[in-house]
Scaffold this motif. Structure first.
Motif, short mmCIF file in Angstrom:
data_model
loop_
_atom_site.label_atom_id
_atom_site.label_comp_id
_atom_site.label_asym_id
_atom_site.label_seq_id
_atom_site.Cartn_x
_atom_site.Cartn_y
_atom_site.Cartn_z
N ALA A 26 -38.18 43.16 29.11
CA ALA A 26 -38.88 42.47 28.19
C ALA A 26 -40.38 42.07 28.55
O ALA A 26 -41.32 42.03 27.79
CB ALA A 26 -38.19 41.05 27.78
N PHE A 27 -40.37 41.57 29.86
CA PHE A 27 -41.57 41.33 30.20
C PHE A 27 -42.95 42.42 30.28
O PHE A 27 -43.93 42.35 29.71
CB PHE A 27 -41.51 40.60 31.71
N LEU A 28 -42.37 43.47 30.81
CA LEU A 28 -43.19 44.46 30.96
C LEU A 28 -43.81 45.37 29.75
O LEU A 28 -44.72 45.56 29.42
CB LEU A 28 -42.97 45.56 32.20
N ILE A 29 -42.55 45.47 29.14
CA ILE A 29 -42.91 46.27 27.65
C ILE A 29 -43.58 45.57 26.65
O ILE A 29 -44.47 45.95 25.88
CB ILE A 29 -41.48 46.84 27.21
N GLY A 30 -43.20 44.24 26.65
CA GLY A 30 -43.98 43.30 25.78
C GLY A 30 -45.60 43.24 26.11
O GLY A 30 -45.99 43.08 25.39
N CYS A 31 -45.55 43.11 27.74
CA CYS A 31 -46.94 42.96 28.09
C CYS A 31 -47.78 44.24 27.56
O CYS A 31 -48.92 44.15 26.98
CB CYS A 31 -46.88 42.69 29.57
N MET A 32 -47.27 45.26 27.58
CA MET A 32 -47.85 46.52 27.17
C MET A 32 -48.08 46.62 25.74
O MET A 32 -48.95 47.22 25.46
CB MET A 32 -47.01 47.81 27.53
N PHE A 33 -47.03 46.15 25.06
CA PHE A 33 -47.30 46.26 23.50
C PHE A 33 -48.36 45.23 23.15
O PHE A 33 -49.25 45.63 22.06
CB PHE A 33 -45.89 45.85 23.00
N ILE A 34 -48.27 44.22 23.65
CA ILE A 34 -49.47 43.35 23.39
C ILE A 34 -50.59 43.73 23.85
O ILE A 34 -51.93 43.75 23.01
CB ILE A 34 -49.26 41.99 23.95
N LYS A 35 -50.72 44.57 24.92
CA LYS A 35 -52.13 44.99 25.42
C LYS A 35 -52.52 46.06 24.44
O LYS A 35 -53.75 46.30 23.98
CB LYS A 35 -51.74 45.40 26.94
N MET A 36 -51.65 46.97 24.10
CA MET A 36 -52.02 48.06 23.10
C MET A 36 -52.26 47.74 21.65
O MET A 36 -53.16 48.21 21.06
CB MET A 36 -50.77 49.22 23.00
N SER A 37 -51.56 46.60 21.10
CA SER A 37 -51.94 46.11 19.79
C SER A 37 -52.82 45.08 19.72
O SER A 37 -53.30 44.58 18.70
CB SER A 37 -50.61 45.43 19.30
N GLN A 38 -53.66 44.78 20.77
CA GLN A 38 -54.72 43.89 20.80
C GLN A 38 -55.84 44.18 19.84
O GLN A 38 -56.19 45.36 19.82
CB GLN A 38 -55.51 43.70 21.95
N PRO A 39 -56.62 43.67 19.04
CA PRO A 39 -57.49 43.81 17.89
C PRO A 39 -58.85 44.14 18.53
O PRO A 39 -59.86 44.11 17.74
CB PRO A 39 -57.45 42.84 17.05
N LYS A 40 -59.10 44.21 19.68
CA LYS A 40 -60.47 44.42 20.35
C LYS A 40 -60.98 45.84 19.88
O LYS A 40 -62.28 45.79 19.70
CB LYS A 40 -60.25 44.38 21.98
N LYS A 41 -60.20 46.90 19.94
CA LYS A 41 -60.61 48.11 19.63
C LYS A 41 -61.11 48.24 17.97
O LYS A 41 -61.68 48.54 17.45
CB LYS A 41 -59.60 49.12 19.67
N ARG A 42 -60.20 47.13 17.19
CA ARG A 42 -60.66 47.00 15.79
C ARG A 42 -62.21 46.52 15.66
O ARG A 42 -62.65 46.91 14.71
CB ARG A 42 -59.75 45.90 15.10
N ALA A 43 -62.45 45.56 16.60
CA ALA A 43 -64.00 45.23 16.70
C ALA A 43 -64.85 46.43 16.71
O ALA A 43 -66.16 46.32 16.43
CB ALA A 43 -64.14 43.94 17.65
N GLU A 44 -64.40 47.50 17.33
CA GLU A 44 -65.47 48.72 17.53
C GLU A 44 -65.83 49.41 16.16
O GLU A 44 -66.87 49.92 16.08
CB GLU A 44 -64.84 49.74 18.29
N THR A 45 -65.15 49.01 15.11
CA THR A 45 -65.42 49.56 13.71
C THR A 45 -66.24 48.57 13.04
O THR A 45 -66.48 48.74 11.63
CB THR A 45 -64.34 49.95 13.08
N LEU A 46 -66.47 47.42 13.68
CA LEU A 46 -67.40 46.31 12.78
C LEU A 46 -68.90 46.54 13.45
O LEU A 46 -68.96 46.25 14.66
CB LEU A 46 -66.63 44.93 13.08
N MET A 47 -69.64 46.62 12.61
CA MET A 47 -71.15 47.01 13.06
C MET A 47 -72.32 45.99 12.68
O MET A 47 -71.79 45.05 11.79
CB MET A 47 -71.54 48.18 12.50
N PHE A 48 -73.02 45.57 13.66
CA PHE A 48 -74.17 44.57 13.62
C PHE A 48 -75.40 45.48 13.62
O PHE A 48 -75.39 46.56 14.30
CB PHE A 48 -74.05 43.54 14.64
N SER A 49 -76.30 44.86 12.99
CA SER A 49 -77.69 45.70 12.93
C SER A 49 -78.24 45.53 14.28
O SER A 49 -77.99 44.84 15.02
CB SER A 49 -78.65 45.04 11.86
#
Length: 515
Positions: free
Chosen positions: A162-185
């Motif tokens: 539960a600890f390690l798999i949950g940690c990896m799941f949260i790590k993979m599902s973090q929306p940080k990479k979603r911010a890569e598709t948000l552009m600023f001038s």
């Protein structure tokens, strides 16, 4: 580009996307940024001392915040160590009970069947942990300590998973990479919008999935010193991008231009094109929203330094209308073009507009202290009009030549006497004409000049404030020099339109009749 010109007009022929030829501040030494362009905060914490233990109190968050290489290393080491420890415990039980010496004795009942050495104990643990169940190795009922260890293994395995798999799941599902598709001038611009000087930058969303409840905020990072002498490094100040009007709530389907109006409440109130070259500040932009696909909150950040703020530029439009849809051209997302923009600040503009115009400034009334006598104001230039008024009084009939000569000589004497009086001491000096005059009352003095002074008695100033022209002055003084029967200007005969000949002596009336 041609399509944009057809849709938005020929004004966009001056578009200049080459930053090298556009106006830019002098090249300065690159300084350290507080927030990088990719949103990473350039801050490191050091000299924590005994505060390091706080990271262990929140171990889950600490693991999630670690980089991927450290997460994978911890994941592999945790499972490897747990497996080796549990396999060693099964081997110790078999060693203590003597099962290793009776491995092939069919009459002996071991704790775990078919466990002869450590590799066989390790395989038994893996089969139990992974619930594979080959059926060759199993626990017998003659081993209570094995049953207890089996329960402990099941609980510990569930916790570790539960600890390690949950940690990896949260790590993979973090929306940080979603911010890569948000552009600023790449740059921010300052130009006029709706007649107001504004700081603007552009944001865009590359994905078709929307950002729910998208909101944008801006912070100005600038060091300053308080009036008390306290120095505040990297002081944070809020920039209003429409919080009061709701303009900070974005419907981010297509690229949007975020606008900050520069007004007296803005920290850029006194910022001009010249002062921008010597300023040092950083604008941090924070875009927050909920990812539509995962429901998790996403935050994208970027920053603009003073070198990345272009004065007198505007963003090139990227939207075009196609057949049945709108098309966004992201190749022009960062492009700007120059527009006419005043180089001075909003503060200077308001101060310039607040100055009163000399043409519209009214002339203040000239007054004296209470109880002081007020002088009447006359102008010598106005005396030139008395002859015309004298000729057109009443019905407008011309006077005889003899009377005209007397009138002209009287006017010259009057002008000369008025100019003489202007050089004497007076109570008040004022003027409403082109040439200021000093007028004062004539003092009564006996002598041959009494008659001349009597002719100018109309110049004496009364207590009441009033205005009188020199034409009226001449008409008051004219009868005293011409005839014994003066006709004042306020006579009812003149005001009623009566003839001047009716008031003349008989001799003058006869001369006028002969003419």
């Amino acid at each position: 580009m041609a399509a944009l010109r057809r849709k938005f007009g020929e004004d966009y022929q001056v578009v200049n996307t080459n930053r090298a030829s556009s106006f830019s501040a002098p090249v300065k030494k690159k300084r350290q940024r507080f927030v990088e362009k990719n949103g990473r905060c350039n801050v490191q914490h050091g000299n924590l001392g005994g505060e390091t233990s706080r990271y262990l109190s929140d171990l889950f968050t600490t693991l999630v915040d670690l980089k991927w290489r450290w997460n994978l290393l911890i994941f592999i080491l945790t499972y490897t160590i747990a497996w080796l420890v549990m396999a060693s415990m099964w081997w110790v039980i078999a060693y203590i009970r003597g099962d290793l010496n009776h491995g092939h004795d069919s009459s002996y009942t071991p704790c775990v069947a078919n466990v002869y050495n450590f590799p066989s104990a390790f395989l038994f643990f893996i089969e139990t942990e992974a619930t594979i169940g080959y059926g060759y190795r199993y626990i017998t009922e003659k081993c209570p300590e094995g049953i207890i260890l089996f329960l402990f293994q099941s609980l510990l395995g569930s916790i570790v998973d539960a600890f390690l798999i949950g940690c990896m799941f949260i790590k993979m599902s973090q929306p940080k990479k979603r911010a890569e598709t948000l552009m600023f001038s790449q740059d921010a611009v300052i130009s006029l919008r709706d007649g107001k000087l504004c700081l603007m930058f552009r944001v865009g969303n590359l994905r078709n999935s929307h950002m729910v409840s998208a909101q944008i905020r801006c912070k100005l990072i600038k060091s300053r010193q308080t009036p008390e002498g306290e120095f505040l490094p990297l002081d944070q100040c809020e920039l209003d991008v429409g919080f009061g009007t709701g303009a900070d709530q974005l419907f981010l389907v297509s690229p949007l231009t975020i606008c900050h109006e520069i007004n007296p409440k803005s920290p850029f109130f006194d910022l001009s094109q010249r002062s921008l070259m010597s300023e040092q500040f950083e604008i941090v932009v924070i875009l927050e929203g909920i990812v539509e696909t995962t429901g998790m909150t996403c935050q994208a950040r970027t920053s603009y330094t003073e070198d990345e703020v272009l004065w007198g530029h505007r963003f090139l439009p990227v939207m075009s209308l196609e057949e049945g849809f709108f098309r966004v051209d992201y190749s022009q997302f960062h492009s700007t073009f120059e527009v006419p923009t005043p180089p001075y600040s909003v503060k200077e503009h308001e101060e310039k507009n607040s100055l009163p115009s000399p043409l519209s400034t009214p002339t203040p009334a000239l007054t004296e202290s209470h109880g002081a006598r007020r002088d009447r104001v006359f102008s010598v230039d106005c005396i030139n009009t008395t002859e015309e008024r004298g000729h057109h009084v009443g019905t407008g009939v011309r006077l005889p030549s003899k009377l005209q000569r007397m009138s002209s000589s009287g006017k010259e004497d009057l002008q000369r006497k008025v100019l003489m009086l202007s050089s004497q001491h007076s109570e008040k000096a004022c003027s409403t004409g082109d040439l200021p005059l000093k007028l004062q009352r004539l003092s009564s003095s006996p002598g041959p000049e009494a008659a001349n002074r009597l002719g100018l008695k109309s110049l004496k100033v009364g207590f009441e404030p009033m205005t009188q022209s020199t034409g009226d002055l001449y008409q008051h003084s004219l009868p005293s020099t011409l005839s014994p029967a003066p006709v004042p200007m306020h006579s009812p005969l003149l005001s009623a339109g009566g003839r001047l000949e009716d008031n003349l002596p008989p001799k003058l009336r006869k001369m006028n009749a002969d003419r």
